[in-house]
Enzyme design. Structure first.
Site, short mmCIF file in Angstrom:
data_model
loop_
_atom_site.label_atom_id
_atom_site.label_comp_id
_atom_site.label_asym_id
_atom_site.label_seq_id
_atom_site.Cartn_x
_atom_site.Cartn_y
_atom_site.Cartn_z
CD GLU A 111 -2.94 -1.22 2.23
OE1 GLU A 111 -4.15 -1.00 2.11
OE2 GLU A 111 -2.43 -1.55 3.32
CD GLU A 131 -3.50 -6.33 3.87
OE1 GLU A 131 -2.80 -5.32 3.96
OE2 GLU A 131 -3.62 -6.98 2.81
#
Length: 258
Positions: A111, A131
């Site tokens: 990210e 995740e």
């Protein structure tokens, strides 16, 4: 400028920020987030700094994301208002940032890279948003930026499985700009040098207009761009006069960034 978790080097108008926790695969804990937020605050505020590179220390990892060991011990997941690594929610930064991905970029590490304007990668680099495999979701912009970068279906294929993507595949998918078998920081410096050959005022106006216009119809975006602060600043700048003058006089332009 240094801190326990990062180092910051300034080379002329170039800022190089290095995540410096190689023993933890450069995973970020609360203190690292604050150090990075301060470093990007300083970069954004300094008129003499025009381009930034963010990279990781060591050969194994760019950033393994959030420090899950800290979270498991009760450390929480808090990040600064400017987002993961002080970058992922910094939507007002018109100066360009390059990610020099030297190894694993997982979760929040990916990210960080997606929040940058250009991603260059060492051939051993690996990217993923894993995740869901640990009961979480990519909440630092991954779910928003990856589909915009590579399209919905390819992004869903990565995000719903958490699968790992090598650097070369990342370039084919479109989120990596260039791959090298050598020194990725040297490659990032080459990209930075190409950007620094341009007017920083024009570079900022371009980034600002492109990002503001991503979700706006072209006709509307073209009409609205004249009121964008970075474009207004470019048109009123010394650089806007210097560029044509240098071209006419057959010399290199002397950019001032103002």
């Amino acid at each position: 400028m240094t801190g326990p978790s990062i180092t910051v080097e300034r080379d002329g108008p170039l800022t190089i920020i290095t995540l410096a926790r190689p023993e933890a695969h450069n995973a970020l804990h609360a203190a690292a987030h604050e150090e990075l937020a301060a470093a990007f605050d300083a970069f954004a505020a300094d008129p003499d700094q025009w381009v930034a590179i963010i990279t990781g220390a060591g050969e194994k990892a760019f950033c393994a994301g959030h420090d899950l060991k800290q979270q498991a011990s009760g450390g929480g997941m808090a990040t600064p208002p400017s987002g993961f690594a002080g970058l992922t929610a910094r939507f007002d930064l018109a100066k360009p940032v390059i990610a020099a991905v030297n190894g694993v970029a997982m979760g929040g590490g990916f990210e960080i890279a997606l929040a940058c304007d250009i991603i260059v990668a060492q051939s051993r680099a690996v990217f993923a948003l894993p995740e869901p495999r640990v009961g979480l979701a990519a909440l630092a912009g991954g779910m928003q930026r990856l589909p915009r970068a590579i399209g919905l279906k390819q992004a869903m294929g990565m995000m719903l499985t958490g699968r790992r993507v090598a650097a070369e595949e990342g370039m084919r998918l479109g989120f990596v700009n260039a791959v090298t078998d050598g020194d990725v920081l040297a490659l990032a410096r080459q990209w930075a040098a190409d950007i620094l050959a341009c007017s920083p005022m024009a570079v900022r106006a371009t980034k600002d207009a492109v990002l503001r216009g991503l979700d706006t119809p072209a006709e509307q975006a073209m009409a609205e761009q004249w009121s964008y602060p970075a474009l207004e600043a470019m048109l009123l700048s010394h650089d806007a006069a210097e560029g044509p003058a240098a071209f006419a006089e057959k010399r290199a332009p002397m950019w001032k960034g103002c």
